[in-house]
Design an enzyme around this catalytic site. Structure first.
Site, PDB file in Angstrom:
ATOM      1  N   ASP A   1      -0.615  -4.937   3.159  1.00 53.99           N
ATOM      2  CA  ASP A   1      -1.017  -3.718   3.870  1.00 53.99           C
ATOM      3  C   ASP A   1      -0.344  -3.796   5.242  1.00 53.99           C
ATOM      4  O   ASP A   1      -0.739  -4.609   6.077  1.00 53.99           O
ATOM      5  CB  ASP A   1      -2.540  -3.655   4.000  1.00 53.99           C
ATOM      6  CG  ASP A   1      -3.000  -2.288   4.479  1.00 53.99           C
ATOM      7  OD1 ASP A   1      -2.156  -1.526   4.991  1.00 53.99           O
ATOM      8  OD2 ASP A   1      -4.206  -1.980   4.342  1.00 53.99           O
TER       9      ASP A   1
ATOM     10  N   GLU B   1       0.828  -1.206   0.000  1.00 54.48           N
ATOM     11  CA  GLU B   1       0.000   0.000   0.000  1.00 54.48           C
ATOM     12  C   GLU B   1       0.863   1.256   0.000  1.00 54.48           C
ATOM     13  O   GLU B   1       0.561   2.219  -0.699  1.00 54.48           O
ATOM     14  CB  GLU B   1      -0.933   0.024   1.222  1.00 54.48           C
ATOM     15  CG  GLU B   1      -1.706   1.342   1.295  1.00 54.48           C
ATOM     16  CD  GLU B   1      -2.732   1.420   2.405  1.00 54.48           C
ATOM     17  OE1 GLU B   1      -2.741   0.562   3.298  1.00 54.48           O
ATOM     18  OE2 GLU B   1      -3.532   2.380   2.345  1.00 54.48           O
TER      19      GLU B   1
ATOM     20  N   THR C   1      -5.255   1.987   9.829  1.00 47.46           N
ATOM     21  CA  THR C   1      -4.278   2.983  10.314  1.00 47.46           C
ATOM     22  C   THR C   1      -4.932   3.999  11.265  1.00 47.46           C
ATOM     23  O   THR C   1      -4.332   4.389  12.265  1.00 47.46           O
ATOM     24  CB  THR C   1      -3.629   3.719   9.112  1.00 47.46           C
ATOM     25  OG1 THR C   1      -3.022   2.727   8.284  1.00 47.46           O
ATOM     26  CG2 THR C   1      -2.577   4.710   9.551  1.00 47.46           C
TER      27      THR C   1
ATOM     28  N   ASP D   1      -6.232  -4.123   0.850  1.00 46.46           N
ATOM     29  CA  ASP D   1      -7.142  -4.222   2.001  1.00 46.46           C
ATOM     30  C   ASP D   1      -7.782  -5.615   2.074  1.00 46.46           C
ATOM     31  O   ASP D   1      -8.162  -6.055   3.161  1.00 46.46           O
ATOM     32  CB  ASP D   1      -8.304  -3.207   1.880  1.00 46.46           C
ATOM     33  CG  ASP D   1      -7.833  -1.757   1.895  1.00 46.46           C
ATOM     34  OD1 ASP D   1      -6.967  -1.429   2.710  1.00 46.46           O
ATOM     35  OD2 ASP D   1      -8.340  -0.967   1.072  1.00 46.46           O
TER      36      ASP D   1
ATOM     37  N   ILE E   1      -0.267  -1.855   7.860  1.00 40.25           N
ATOM     38  CA  ILE E   1      -1.244  -1.632   8.939  1.00 40.25           C
ATOM     39  C   ILE E   1      -2.589  -1.392   8.275  1.00 40.25           C
ATOM     40  O   ILE E   1      -2.807  -0.333   7.675  1.00 40.25           O
ATOM     41  CB  ILE E   1      -0.909  -0.405   9.824  1.00 40.25           C
ATOM     42  CG1 ILE E   1       0.511  -0.509  10.397  1.00 40.25           C
ATOM     43  CG2 ILE E   1      -1.931  -0.294  10.961  1.00 40.25           C
ATOM     44  CD1 ILE E   1       0.905   0.674  11.307  1.00 40.25           C
ATOM     45  N   ASP E   2      -3.469  -2.361   8.328  1.00 33.03           N
ATOM     46  CA  ASP E   2      -4.828  -2.116   7.849  1.00 33.03           C
ATOM     47  C   ASP E   2      -5.624  -1.658   9.066  1.00 33.03           C
ATOM     48  O   ASP E   2      -5.706  -2.378  10.077  1.00 33.03           O
ATOM     49  CB  ASP E   2      -5.446  -3.370   7.227  1.00 33.03           C
ATOM     50  CG  ASP E   2      -6.792  -3.027   6.606  1.00 33.03           C
ATOM     51  OD1 ASP E   2      -6.828  -2.133   5.738  1.00 33.03           O
ATOM     52  OD2 ASP E   2      -7.816  -3.603   7.024  1.00 33.03           O
TER      53      ASP E   2
HETATM   54  C1  LIP Z   1      -8.659   1.180   5.379  1.00 28.45           C
HETATM   55  C2  LIP Z   1      -9.625   0.024   5.254  1.00 28.45           C
HETATM   56  C3  LIP Z   1     -10.999   0.480   5.663  1.00 28.45           C
HETATM   57  C4  LIP Z   1     -11.467   1.375   4.564  1.00 28.45           C
HETATM   58  C5  LIP Z   1     -10.540   2.557   4.434  1.00 28.45           C
HETATM   59  C6  LIP Z   1      -9.089   2.141   4.296  1.00 28.45           C
HETATM   60  P1  LIP Z   1      -5.995   1.509   5.791  1.00 28.45           P
HETATM   61  O1  LIP Z   1      -7.308   0.766   5.164  1.00 28.45           O
HETATM   62  O2  LIP Z   1      -9.321  -1.145   5.786  1.00 28.45           O
HETATM   63  O3  LIP Z   1     -11.904  -0.583   5.770  1.00 28.45           O
HETATM   64  O4  LIP Z   1     -12.783   1.798   4.783  1.00 28.45           O
HETATM   65  O5  LIP Z   1     -10.915   3.308   3.304  1.00 28.45           O
HETATM   66  O6  LIP Z   1      -8.789   1.616   3.038  1.00 28.45           O
HETATM   67  O7  LIP Z   1      -5.898   2.820   5.092  1.00 28.45           O
HETATM   68  O8  LIP Z   1      -6.209   1.665   7.243  1.00 28.45           O
HETATM   69  O9  LIP Z   1      -4.872   0.616   5.431  1.00 28.45           O
END
Ligand code: LIP
Length: 296
Positions: free
Chosen positions: A88, A69, A93, A235, A90-91
């Site tokens: 990713d 990402e 963040t 994601d 940290i999914d």
């Molecule tokens: C997030 C996702 C979340 C989505 C956000 C974003 P990040 O990922 O997991 O569900 O709604 O738009 O993509 O930015 O925390 O890696």
């Protein structure tokens, strides 16, 4: 087959180590930048953890493609015959920034464009979800030593109850996403309005802030449906394998086939009858609105 097991075990080891780095960083002051807007964040830790994951993977598998990402999102549609890691770091963040305990490392691997390995690790709750195509999905819980040791994994999807027959008895999970213009936001609000109001009157909506962990809750069977438009491949790549291997339904909004790059995801939790078109899904599809996100 042996190769895939090796990839999976290495990804698990790396995800748990990456999780420890994230938890170390959780104690420090965070350096935050915004991307699309104030609700779309990246921290120094996202970038450092992605570098760590790729440095480890590229020593082990120098001929594999790495897409992350934070460093290489523009390469996401360049699949090759070589295994492609989709990461990713940290999914969730925003959750990480606020200390809300739903963020994770998400490591997926695709073979010829098809998600084949998924590893998702939530270091706060000590939960490791993992799956490889054809071999089931599992959850291990505990501290990193317990997870990496011989603690018995729980096989996901085997103990779920039947699905409710209608959305009125369903627990649903979704997200609003980073794009805030009417074009993207209004259809999402319409869907939510249809779900929570009469005649559907759904049981409840959860919005966790992590697509990867939302998919793990589907695999666990504690949420009935999860849908989102606007997600990127990183994601959902790992979660896609975990949902599928747990016996859940995994698809896009407009087509039955799940498409890693089409920015939509729709999952239904596993159930004993394994109906691929349950009434609950038909009812949800009837209230979904089309949203035209550009493909990854
Ligand atoms: C997030 C996702 C979340 C989505 C956000 C974003 P990040 O990922 O997991 O569900 O709604 O738009 O993509 O930015 O925390 O890696």
């Amino acid at each position: 087959m042996f190769e895939i097991e090796k990839y999976l075990q290495e990804a698990i080891q790396i995800a748990v180590e990456a999780g420890a780095k994230i938890e170390e960083a959780q104690k420090l002051v965070k350096q935050i930048e915004t991307k699309e807007n104030t609700a779309d964040l990246v921290t120094k830790t996202d970038k450092a953890v992605e570098d760590f994951i790729f440095s480890r993977l590229s020593v082990l598998f120098p001929d594999h493609v790495m897409i992350g990402e934070e460093s290489s999102s523009s390469k996401i549609n360049q699949f090759s015959k070589s295994p492609t890691w989709i990461v990713d770091p940290i999914d969730g963040t925003t959750n990480f920034v606020h200390g809300f305990p739903f963020y994770c490392v998400s490591i997926g691997m695709a073979l010829e464009g098809k998600p084949t390995i998924g590893v998702i690790y939530n270091p706060v709750l000590g939960q490791l979800f993992y799956a490889s195509a054809g071999h089931g999905a599992y959850l291990k819980q505990g501290n990193p030593d317990q997870i990496m040791g011989n603690s018995a994994p729980i096989k996901l999807g085997s103990k779920c109850a039947e699905l409710p027959l209608s959305l009125s008895q369903a627990l649903l999970s979704t997200e609003y996403g980073a794009a805030k213009t009417d074009e993207y936001l209004l259809p999402k609000l319409d869907i939510i309005k249809s779900f929570i109001s009469d005649p559907v009157s759904g049981r409840g909506i959860r919005s966790l802030g992590s697509a990867a962990l939302s998919m793990c809750l589907i695999a666990q069977g504690v949420v009935d449906i999860y849908y989102e438009a606007g997600v990127h491949a990183w994601d959902v790549a790992a979660g896609a394998v975990i949902v599928k291997e747990a016996g859940g339904i995994l698809r896009g909004w407009n087509q039955e086939e799940f498409d890693l790059l089409d920015r939509t995801v729709l999952c239904v939790r596993p159930s004993p009858s394994n109906d691929q078109n349950p009434p609950l899904l038909k009812e949800l599809i009837s209230i979904l609105k089309p949203i035209a996100y550009p493909r990854d």
